[in-house]
Design an enzyme around this catalytic site. Sequence first.
Site: not given
Ligand code: UD1
Length: 458
Positions: A10, A16, A23, A155, A366, A377, A423
Amino acid sequence: MEHLKAIILAAGEGTRMKSKKPKVLHEIMKKSMLDYVMDTAKGCGAQAICVVIGHQAEAVREAAARQDVVFAVQTERKGTGHAVKMAGDFIEDDKDILILYGDTPLITAKTLKSVIAEHREAQNSVTVVSAVVQDPTGYGRIIRNVDGQFVKSVEHKDASEEEKAVREINTGIYVFHGRDLKQALGRLKNDNAQGEYYLPDCLEILLRDGKRVGAYIAADEREFFGVNSRVQLAEAAAILKERINRRHMENGVTIVDPMHTYIGADVTIGRDTVLLPGCVLEGNTMIGEDCQIGPNSRLTDMHLGDGVTFQSSTGLESTIGSGTTVGPFAYIRPNCRIGEKVKIGDFVEVKNSNIGNGTKIPHLSYVGDTDAGEKINFGCGSIMVNYDGEKKHRTTIADHVFVGCNVNLVAPVNIAQGAYIAAGSTITKDVPEDVLAVARARQTVIKGWKTKRVQKKS
Ligand code: UD1
Ligand code: CA
Protein backbone atom coordinates in the site's frame (compact mmCIF):
# COMPACT_ATOMS: atom_id res chain seq x y z
CA MET A 1 -4.53 -21.98 8.54
CA GLU A 2 -1.45 -22.31 10.70
CA HIS A 3 1.79 -20.60 9.73
CA LEU A 4 0.30 -17.95 7.49
CA LYS A 5 1.35 -14.29 7.42
CA ALA A 6 0.18 -11.62 5.00
CA ILE A 7 1.95 -8.64 3.43
CA ILE A 8 -0.28 -5.94 1.97
CA LEU A 9 1.33 -3.51 -0.48
CA ALA A 10 0.00 0.00 0.00
CA ALA A 11 2.93 2.32 -0.73
CA GLY A 12 1.84 3.47 -4.19
CA GLU A 13 0.73 7.00 -4.98
CA GLY A 14 -2.56 6.51 -6.71
CA THR A 15 -2.22 9.73 -8.71
CA ARG A 16 -5.21 8.90 -10.89
CA MET A 17 -7.55 9.20 -7.89
CA LYS A 18 -6.78 12.98 -7.95
CA SER A 19 -7.22 13.10 -4.20
CA LYS A 20 -5.70 14.56 -1.06
CA LYS A 21 -6.34 11.19 0.53
CA PRO A 22 -4.13 8.10 -0.01
CA LYS A 23 -5.74 5.75 -2.51
CA VAL A 24 -6.11 2.76 -0.18
CA LEU A 25 -8.13 4.86 2.29
CA HIS A 26 -10.85 5.61 -0.23
CA GLU A 27 -14.05 3.96 0.92
CA ILE A 28 -16.73 1.68 -0.40
CA MET A 29 -19.81 1.81 1.83
CA LYS A 30 -17.98 3.58 4.69
CA LYS A 31 -15.14 1.06 4.78
CA SER A 32 -11.71 1.73 3.31
CA MET A 33 -10.26 -0.50 0.59
CA LEU A 34 -7.39 -1.32 2.94
CA ASP A 35 -9.85 -2.41 5.64
CA TYR A 36 -11.47 -4.82 3.19
CA VAL A 37 -8.11 -6.34 2.33
CA MET A 38 -7.00 -6.59 5.97
CA ASP A 39 -10.29 -8.26 6.93
CA THR A 40 -9.93 -10.73 4.07
CA ALA A 41 -6.34 -11.53 5.08
CA LYS A 42 -7.58 -12.32 8.59
CA GLY A 43 -10.57 -14.17 7.18
CA CYS A 44 -8.34 -16.62 5.32
CA GLY A 45 -6.28 -17.29 8.43
CA ALA A 46 -3.33 -14.88 8.41
CA GLN A 47 -1.99 -14.70 11.96
CA ALA A 48 -0.07 -11.50 11.35
CA ILE A 49 -0.33 -8.71 8.79
CA CYS A 50 2.34 -6.29 7.61
CA VAL A 51 1.24 -3.26 5.60
CA VAL A 52 3.93 -1.71 3.38
CA ILE A 53 3.39 2.04 3.41
CA GLY A 54 5.17 4.86 1.60
CA HIS A 55 3.16 7.58 -0.05
CA GLN A 56 1.36 9.49 2.75
CA ALA A 57 2.64 6.81 5.10
CA GLU A 58 1.44 8.49 8.27
CA ALA A 59 -2.17 8.83 7.14
CA VAL A 60 -2.27 5.17 6.13
CA ARG A 61 -0.56 4.11 9.35
CA GLU A 62 -3.03 6.05 11.47
CA ALA A 63 -6.06 4.59 9.68
CA ALA A 64 -4.76 1.01 9.66
CA ALA A 65 -3.45 1.04 13.24
CA ARG A 66 -7.01 0.41 14.47
CA GLN A 67 -6.43 -3.15 13.35
CA ASP A 68 -3.75 -5.39 14.76
CA VAL A 69 -1.06 -4.91 12.11
CA VAL A 70 2.60 -3.96 11.76
CA PHE A 71 4.09 -1.62 9.18
CA ALA A 72 7.11 -1.51 6.90
CA VAL A 73 8.05 1.74 5.22
CA GLN A 74 9.13 1.97 1.58
CA THR A 75 10.51 5.48 1.15
CA GLU A 76 11.07 5.21 -2.61
CA ARG A 77 8.79 3.37 -5.03
CA LYS A 78 11.19 1.00 -6.71
CA GLY A 79 8.69 -1.71 -7.60
CA THR A 80 6.61 -4.46 -6.03
CA GLY A 81 9.66 -6.65 -5.34
CA HIS A 82 11.39 -3.78 -3.55
CA ALA A 83 8.21 -3.11 -1.54
CA VAL A 84 8.06 -6.71 -0.28
CA LYS A 85 11.76 -6.54 0.52
CA MET A 86 11.02 -3.66 2.90
CA ALA A 87 8.97 -6.15 4.93
CA GLY A 88 11.99 -8.50 5.07
CA ASP A 89 12.05 -8.74 8.88
CA PHE A 90 8.43 -9.81 8.89
CA ILE A 91 9.07 -12.78 6.59
CA GLU A 92 9.79 -15.95 8.56
CA ASP A 93 11.53 -18.94 7.00
CA ASP A 94 8.99 -21.58 7.91
CA LYS A 95 5.82 -19.56 7.28
CA ASP A 96 3.72 -19.12 4.16
CA ILE A 97 3.58 -15.50 3.08
CA LEU A 98 0.46 -14.24 1.33
CA ILE A 99 0.97 -11.11 -0.81
CA LEU A 100 -2.02 -8.81 -1.34
CA TYR A 101 -2.55 -5.25 -2.66
CA GLY A 102 -4.30 -2.52 -0.70
CA ASP A 103 -6.13 -1.34 -3.82
CA THR A 104 -7.70 -4.70 -4.70
CA PRO A 105 -10.61 -4.90 -2.27
CA LEU A 106 -12.79 -7.52 -3.95
CA ILE A 107 -10.63 -10.56 -3.29
CA THR A 108 -12.45 -13.10 -1.09
CA ALA A 109 -11.21 -15.26 1.77
CA LYS A 110 -12.86 -18.24 0.08
CA THR A 111 -10.67 -17.94 -3.02
CA LEU A 112 -7.53 -17.32 -0.95
CA LYS A 113 -8.22 -20.36 1.21
CA SER A 114 -8.37 -22.60 -1.83
CA VAL A 115 -5.19 -21.02 -3.24
CA ILE A 116 -3.38 -21.69 0.05
CA ALA A 117 -4.74 -25.24 0.17
CA GLU A 118 -3.52 -25.96 -3.35
CA HIS A 119 -0.16 -24.32 -2.61
CA ARG A 120 0.34 -26.64 0.36
CA GLU A 121 -0.97 -29.75 -1.30
CA ALA A 122 1.34 -29.27 -4.29
CA GLN A 123 4.19 -28.35 -1.91
CA ASN A 124 4.93 -25.34 -4.03
CA SER A 125 7.63 -22.85 -3.30
CA VAL A 126 5.31 -20.18 -4.65
CA THR A 127 1.81 -20.15 -6.09
CA VAL A 128 0.75 -17.16 -8.15
CA VAL A 129 -2.94 -16.47 -8.68
CA SER A 130 -3.84 -15.91 -12.31
CA ALA A 131 -7.04 -15.20 -14.20
CA VAL A 132 -8.10 -15.43 -17.82
CA VAL A 133 -9.50 -12.09 -18.89
CA GLN A 134 -11.06 -10.50 -21.99
CA ASP A 135 -8.66 -7.56 -22.08
CA PRO A 136 -5.24 -8.26 -20.57
CA THR A 137 -3.78 -4.82 -21.47
CA GLY A 138 -1.49 -3.48 -18.76
CA TYR A 139 -1.26 -6.66 -16.74
CA GLY A 140 1.64 -9.04 -16.34
CA ARG A 141 1.12 -12.18 -18.49
CA ILE A 142 1.52 -15.77 -17.32
CA ILE A 143 3.63 -17.63 -19.86
CA ARG A 144 3.35 -21.43 -19.95
CA ASN A 145 5.21 -24.06 -21.98
CA VAL A 146 3.58 -26.50 -24.40
CA ASP A 147 2.77 -28.83 -21.50
CA GLY A 148 0.93 -25.99 -19.77
CA GLN A 149 3.53 -25.61 -17.07
CA PHE A 150 4.41 -22.22 -15.70
CA VAL A 151 7.47 -20.60 -17.29
CA LYS A 152 7.41 -16.95 -16.24
CA SER A 153 5.35 -13.85 -15.56
CA VAL A 154 6.22 -11.02 -17.94
CA GLU A 155 5.15 -7.41 -17.50
CA HIS A 156 3.11 -5.82 -20.28
CA LYS A 157 5.85 -3.29 -21.00
CA ASP A 158 8.48 -6.03 -21.32
CA ALA A 159 6.34 -8.49 -23.26
CA SER A 160 6.84 -9.51 -26.89
CA GLU A 161 3.88 -9.28 -29.28
CA GLU A 162 3.33 -13.01 -28.92
CA GLU A 163 3.34 -12.73 -25.12
CA LYS A 164 0.98 -9.75 -25.22
CA ALA A 165 -1.60 -11.96 -26.96
CA VAL A 166 -1.79 -14.18 -23.86
CA ARG A 167 -4.99 -13.60 -21.91
CA GLU A 168 -3.93 -15.30 -18.70
CA ILE A 169 -2.80 -12.52 -16.39
CA ASN A 170 -0.90 -12.27 -13.13
CA THR A 171 -3.40 -10.98 -10.54
CA GLY A 172 -0.58 -9.82 -8.28
CA ILE A 173 -1.58 -12.21 -5.50
CA TYR A 174 0.83 -14.91 -4.37
CA VAL A 175 1.55 -17.38 -1.61
CA PHE A 176 5.28 -17.80 -1.06
CA HIS A 177 7.23 -20.12 1.14
CA GLY A 178 8.98 -17.69 3.51
CA ARG A 179 12.56 -18.85 3.11
CA ASP A 180 12.31 -19.07 -0.68
CA LEU A 181 10.77 -15.63 -0.89
CA LYS A 182 13.63 -14.10 1.08
CA GLN A 183 16.22 -15.78 -1.10
CA ALA A 184 14.54 -14.72 -4.33
CA LEU A 185 14.08 -11.10 -3.20
CA GLY A 186 17.82 -10.87 -2.58
CA ARG A 187 18.48 -11.75 -6.20
CA LEU A 188 16.00 -9.45 -7.96
CA LYS A 189 17.38 -7.11 -10.63
CA ASN A 190 15.85 -3.99 -12.13
CA ASP A 191 17.09 -4.42 -15.73
CA ASN A 192 13.64 -4.07 -17.28
CA ALA A 193 11.46 -1.54 -19.13
CA GLN A 194 10.45 0.27 -15.93
CA GLY A 195 13.76 0.04 -14.04
CA GLU A 196 11.88 -1.55 -11.14
CA TYR A 197 12.39 -4.58 -8.92
CA TYR A 198 9.49 -6.78 -10.05
CA LEU A 199 8.05 -9.21 -7.52
CA PRO A 200 6.92 -11.53 -10.37
CA ASP A 201 10.59 -12.10 -11.29
CA CYS A 202 10.87 -14.13 -8.05
CA LEU A 203 8.84 -16.84 -9.77
CA GLU A 204 11.37 -17.33 -12.55
CA ILE A 205 14.26 -17.22 -10.07
CA LEU A 206 12.72 -19.97 -7.94
CA LEU A 207 11.84 -22.04 -10.99
CA ARG A 208 15.46 -21.87 -12.19
CA ASP A 209 16.52 -23.08 -8.72
CA GLY A 210 14.44 -26.18 -9.38
CA LYS A 211 11.65 -25.16 -7.00
CA ARG A 212 7.99 -25.84 -7.64
CA VAL A 213 6.08 -22.84 -8.98
CA GLY A 214 2.33 -23.10 -9.47
CA ALA A 215 -0.19 -20.82 -11.13
CA TYR A 216 -3.70 -21.07 -9.72
CA ILE A 217 -6.31 -19.96 -12.24
CA ALA A 218 -9.08 -18.16 -10.36
CA ALA A 219 -12.64 -18.62 -11.57
CA ASP A 220 -13.93 -15.07 -11.14
CA GLU A 221 -11.65 -12.39 -12.54
CA ARG A 222 -13.72 -9.68 -10.86
CA GLU A 223 -12.13 -10.55 -7.51
CA PHE A 224 -8.86 -9.07 -8.75
CA PHE A 225 -10.27 -5.80 -9.97
CA GLY A 226 -7.77 -3.12 -8.99
CA VAL A 227 -8.88 0.42 -8.26
CA ASN A 228 -6.81 3.21 -9.80
CA SER A 229 -9.43 5.92 -10.36
CA ARG A 230 -12.76 7.14 -9.02
CA VAL A 231 -14.49 5.49 -11.97
CA GLN A 232 -12.98 2.15 -10.98
CA LEU A 233 -13.89 2.81 -7.34
CA ALA A 234 -17.54 3.05 -8.39
CA GLU A 235 -17.17 -0.08 -10.54
CA ALA A 236 -15.70 -1.97 -7.58
CA ALA A 237 -18.54 -0.71 -5.38
CA ALA A 238 -21.08 -1.99 -7.90
CA ILE A 239 -19.50 -5.46 -7.99
CA LEU A 240 -19.37 -5.56 -4.19
CA LYS A 241 -22.95 -4.37 -3.89
CA GLU A 242 -24.22 -7.13 -6.13
CA ARG A 243 -22.22 -9.74 -4.21
CA ILE A 244 -23.43 -8.53 -0.80
CA ASN A 245 -27.08 -8.22 -1.86
CA ARG A 246 -26.98 -11.73 -3.31
CA ARG A 247 -25.58 -13.13 -0.05
CA HIS A 248 -28.40 -11.58 2.00
CA MET A 249 -31.06 -12.80 -0.42
CA GLU A 250 -29.57 -16.31 -0.24
CA ASN A 251 -29.77 -16.04 3.55
CA GLY A 252 -33.49 -15.27 3.49
CA VAL A 253 -33.75 -11.49 3.21
CA THR A 254 -36.14 -10.02 0.64
CA ILE A 255 -34.61 -7.15 -1.33
CA VAL A 256 -37.33 -5.64 -3.45
CA ASP A 257 -34.97 -3.60 -5.66
CA PRO A 258 -31.34 -4.79 -5.44
CA MET A 259 -30.26 -2.07 -7.89
CA HIS A 260 -31.19 0.57 -5.34
CA THR A 261 -30.18 -1.13 -2.10
CA TYR A 262 -26.74 -0.49 -0.59
CA ILE A 263 -25.55 -2.76 2.21
CA GLY A 264 -22.14 -2.48 3.90
CA ALA A 265 -19.92 -5.56 4.03
CA ASP A 266 -20.27 -6.02 7.79
CA VAL A 267 -24.04 -5.51 8.09
CA THR A 268 -26.09 -8.47 9.37
CA ILE A 269 -29.80 -8.98 8.58
CA GLY A 270 -32.19 -11.60 9.96
CA ARG A 271 -34.49 -13.84 7.96
CA ASP A 272 -37.74 -12.63 6.47
CA THR A 273 -36.73 -9.02 6.80
CA VAL A 274 -37.85 -6.99 3.79
CA LEU A 275 -35.78 -4.15 2.36
CA LEU A 276 -37.86 -1.76 0.28
CA PRO A 277 -36.16 0.35 -2.44
CA GLY A 278 -33.65 3.03 -1.54
CA CYS A 279 -32.08 1.63 1.64
CA VAL A 280 -28.50 2.40 2.70
CA LEU A 281 -27.33 0.16 5.55
CA GLU A 282 -23.83 0.97 6.76
CA GLY A 283 -21.13 0.21 9.30
CA ASN A 284 -21.88 -2.36 11.96
CA THR A 285 -25.62 -2.23 11.49
CA MET A 286 -27.42 -5.35 12.77
CA ILE A 287 -31.05 -5.96 11.83
CA GLY A 288 -33.22 -8.69 13.33
CA GLU A 289 -35.82 -10.94 11.71
CA ASP A 290 -39.16 -9.91 10.22
CA CYS A 291 -38.29 -6.23 9.98
CA GLN A 292 -39.51 -3.92 7.25
CA ILE A 293 -36.95 -1.29 6.28
CA GLY A 294 -37.56 1.53 3.83
CA PRO A 295 -38.35 2.81 1.38
CA ASN A 296 -35.56 5.39 1.36
CA SER A 297 -33.96 4.79 4.73
CA ARG A 298 -30.43 5.16 5.99
CA LEU A 299 -29.11 3.18 8.96
CA THR A 300 -25.54 3.64 10.18
CA ASP A 301 -24.23 1.53 13.07
CA MET A 302 -27.80 0.72 14.15
CA HIS A 303 -28.97 -2.33 16.10
CA LEU A 304 -32.58 -3.34 15.45
CA GLY A 305 -34.45 -6.14 17.18
CA ASP A 306 -37.07 -8.31 15.45
CA GLY A 307 -40.21 -7.04 13.77
CA VAL A 308 -39.12 -3.41 13.58
CA THR A 309 -40.72 -1.15 10.97
CA PHE A 310 -38.37 1.60 9.85
CA GLN A 311 -40.01 3.69 7.18
CA SER A 312 -38.39 6.53 5.19
CA SER A 313 -36.14 7.54 8.09
CA THR A 314 -32.54 7.97 9.19
CA GLY A 315 -30.96 6.22 12.18
CA LEU A 316 -27.42 6.65 13.50
CA GLU A 317 -25.48 4.73 16.19
CA SER A 318 -28.51 3.67 18.23
CA THR A 319 -30.46 0.59 19.27
CA ILE A 320 -34.15 -0.08 18.65
CA GLY A 321 -36.06 -2.86 20.42
CA SER A 322 -38.35 -5.45 18.84
CA GLY A 323 -41.75 -4.45 17.56
CA THR A 324 -40.97 -0.75 17.44
CA THR A 325 -42.10 1.41 14.53
CA VAL A 326 -40.14 4.38 13.25
CA GLY A 327 -41.14 7.02 10.71
CA PRO A 328 -41.99 8.07 8.17
CA PHE A 329 -39.51 10.95 8.25
CA ALA A 330 -38.00 10.35 11.68
CA TYR A 331 -34.40 11.15 12.60
CA ILE A 332 -32.73 8.97 15.24
CA ARG A 333 -29.42 10.61 16.11
CA PRO A 334 -26.49 8.94 17.91
CA ASN A 335 -26.66 7.28 21.31
CA CYS A 336 -30.34 6.45 21.62
CA ARG A 337 -31.64 3.34 23.32
CA ILE A 338 -35.19 2.88 22.17
CA GLY A 339 -37.15 0.06 23.77
CA GLU A 340 -39.65 -2.49 22.48
CA LYS A 341 -43.03 -1.67 20.95
CA VAL A 342 -42.21 2.02 20.92
CA LYS A 343 -43.72 4.33 18.33
CA ILE A 344 -41.50 7.03 16.87
CA GLY A 345 -43.76 8.71 14.35
CA ASP A 346 -43.53 11.28 11.60
CA PHE A 347 -41.19 14.27 11.92
CA VAL A 348 -39.80 13.15 15.26
CA GLU A 349 -36.15 13.70 16.15
CA VAL A 350 -34.61 11.72 19.02
CA LYS A 351 -31.05 12.29 20.22
CA ASN A 352 -28.92 10.88 23.06
CA SER A 353 -32.01 9.55 24.81
CA ASN A 354 -33.42 6.44 26.43
CA ILE A 355 -37.02 5.62 25.54
CA GLY A 356 -38.78 2.90 27.54
CA ASN A 357 -40.96 0.08 26.22
CA GLY A 358 -44.37 0.98 24.88
CA THR A 359 -43.78 4.73 24.83
CA LYS A 360 -45.33 6.70 21.98
CA ILE A 361 -43.90 9.80 20.32
CA PRO A 362 -46.23 9.86 17.35
CA HIS A 363 -45.69 13.23 15.67
CA LEU A 364 -43.68 16.42 15.36
CA SER A 365 -41.54 16.17 18.51
CA TYR A 366 -37.96 16.82 19.55
CA VAL A 367 -36.69 14.49 22.26
CA GLY A 368 -33.05 15.22 23.09
CA ASP A 369 -30.98 14.30 26.18
CA THR A 370 -34.00 12.62 27.74
CA ASP A 371 -34.51 9.56 29.92
CA ALA A 372 -38.08 8.52 29.29
CA GLY A 373 -39.70 5.55 31.02
CA GLU A 374 -42.34 3.10 29.79
CA LYS A 375 -45.76 3.73 28.29
CA ILE A 376 -45.40 7.48 28.12
CA ASN A 377 -47.45 9.43 25.61
CA PHE A 378 -45.78 12.43 24.03
CA GLY A 379 -48.39 14.71 22.49
CA CYS A 380 -47.99 16.21 19.05
CA GLY A 381 -45.38 18.95 19.00
CA SER A 382 -43.90 18.27 22.44
CA ILE A 383 -40.36 19.57 22.79
CA MET A 384 -37.61 18.72 25.26
CA VAL A 385 -35.85 22.04 25.71
CA ASN A 386 -32.35 20.72 26.35
CA TYR A 387 -30.16 23.71 25.55
CA ASP A 388 -30.00 26.93 27.56
CA GLY A 389 -27.71 28.68 25.12
CA GLU A 390 -24.57 27.44 26.88
CA LYS A 391 -25.07 23.91 28.13
CA LYS A 392 -27.14 20.84 27.41
CA HIS A 393 -29.30 19.48 30.25
CA ARG A 394 -31.28 16.27 30.69
CA THR A 395 -34.99 15.69 31.09
CA THR A 396 -36.27 12.72 33.08
CA ILE A 397 -39.79 11.41 32.58
CA ALA A 398 -41.06 8.47 34.65
CA ASP A 399 -43.44 5.71 33.48
CA HIS A 400 -47.02 6.40 32.36
CA VAL A 401 -46.63 10.16 32.07
CA PHE A 402 -48.94 11.97 29.65
CA VAL A 403 -47.26 14.91 27.91
CA GLY A 404 -49.89 17.11 26.26
CA CYS A 405 -49.60 18.64 22.82
CA ASN A 406 -47.20 21.52 22.28
CA VAL A 407 -45.56 21.14 25.69
CA ASN A 408 -42.06 22.46 26.41
CA LEU A 409 -40.15 20.62 29.14
CA VAL A 410 -37.30 22.97 30.02
CA ALA A 411 -34.32 20.89 31.20
CA PRO A 412 -33.07 20.08 33.73
CA VAL A 413 -36.48 18.89 34.85
CA ASN A 414 -38.04 15.69 36.25
CA ILE A 415 -41.58 14.51 35.67
CA ALA A 416 -42.72 11.89 38.21
CA GLN A 417 -44.69 8.75 37.44
CA GLY A 418 -48.18 9.08 36.06
CA ALA A 419 -48.24 12.88 35.95
CA TYR A 420 -50.26 14.73 33.30
CA ILE A 421 -48.89 17.83 31.63
CA ALA A 422 -51.58 20.05 30.15
CA ALA A 423 -51.31 20.95 26.48
CA GLY A 424 -49.36 24.10 25.71
CA SER A 425 -47.54 24.14 29.07
CA THR A 426 -43.97 25.31 29.44
CA ILE A 427 -42.70 23.30 32.40
CA THR A 428 -39.66 24.69 34.22
CA LYS A 429 -40.01 23.01 37.65
CA ASP A 430 -40.17 19.34 38.63
CA VAL A 431 -43.65 17.80 38.46
CA PRO A 432 -44.64 15.34 41.23
CA GLU A 433 -46.68 12.11 40.90
CA ASP A 434 -50.40 11.97 40.36
CA VAL A 435 -50.93 15.63 39.35
CA LEU A 436 -52.07 17.65 36.40
CA ALA A 437 -49.47 20.35 35.79
CA VAL A 438 -50.72 23.40 33.92
CA ALA A 439 -48.26 26.13 33.02
CA ARG A 440 -49.97 28.51 30.65
CA ALA A 441 -52.19 31.58 30.86
CA ARG A 442 -55.73 30.83 31.92
CA GLN A 443 -58.31 31.27 29.19
CA THR A 444 -60.61 34.29 29.44
CA VAL A 445 -63.68 35.06 27.33
CA ILE A 446 -64.96 38.60 26.62
CA LYS A 447 -68.72 38.54 26.35
CA GLY A 448 -70.45 40.37 23.47
CA TRP A 449 -67.08 41.25 21.88
CA LYS A 450 -68.07 40.40 18.32
CA THR A 451 -71.39 42.29 18.32
CA LYS A 452 -69.59 45.37 19.65
CA ARG A 453 -67.00 45.17 16.90
CA VAL A 454 -69.61 44.92 14.15
CA GLN A 455 -71.44 47.96 15.59
CA LYS A 456 -68.19 49.96 15.72
CA LYS A 457 -67.42 49.30 12.04
CA SER A 458 -70.84 50.44 10.73
C1 UD1 B 1 1.40 -5.51 -10.86
C2 UD1 B 1 2.22 -6.68 -11.37
C3 UD1 B 1 1.54 -7.26 -12.60
C4 UD1 B 1 0.13 -7.64 -12.29
C5 UD1 B 1 -0.63 -6.46 -11.70
C6 UD1 B 1 -1.96 -6.91 -11.19
C7 UD1 B 1 4.53 -6.19 -10.83
C8 UD1 B 1 5.83 -5.70 -11.31
N1 UD1 B 1 3.54 -6.24 -11.70
O1 UD1 B 1 1.46 -4.50 -11.85
O2 UD1 B 1 2.24 -8.42 -13.03
O3 UD1 B 1 -0.53 -8.08 -13.46
O4 UD1 B 1 0.08 -5.92 -10.58
O5 UD1 B 1 -2.69 -5.81 -10.72
O6 UD1 B 1 4.42 -6.57 -9.69
N2 UD1 B 1 3.47 -0.88 -4.82
C9 UD1 B 1 4.24 -0.49 -3.74
N3 UD1 B 1 5.51 -0.06 -3.97
C10 UD1 B 1 6.05 -0.01 -5.20
C11 UD1 B 1 5.25 -0.39 -6.29
C12 UD1 B 1 3.98 -0.83 -6.08
O7 UD1 B 1 3.77 -0.55 -2.60
O8 UD1 B 1 7.21 0.38 -5.31
C13 UD1 B 1 2.09 -1.33 -4.58
C14 UD1 B 1 1.06 -0.39 -5.16
O9 UD1 B 1 0.64 0.55 -4.18
C15 UD1 B 1 -0.06 -1.32 -5.54
C16 UD1 B 1 0.65 -2.64 -5.84
O10 UD1 B 1 1.91 -2.56 -5.24
O11 UD1 B 1 -0.97 -1.55 -4.48
C17 UD1 B 1 0.76 -2.91 -7.32
O12 UD1 B 1 1.55 -1.92 -7.91
P1 UD1 B 1 1.26 -1.37 -9.36
O13 UD1 B 1 2.27 -0.34 -9.67
O14 UD1 B 1 -0.17 -1.01 -9.49
O15 UD1 B 1 1.58 -2.67 -10.22
P2 UD1 B 1 1.05 -2.96 -11.65
O16 UD1 B 1 1.82 -2.18 -12.62
O17 UD1 B 1 -0.41 -2.87 -11.68
CA1 CA C 1 -2.17 -1.67 -10.48
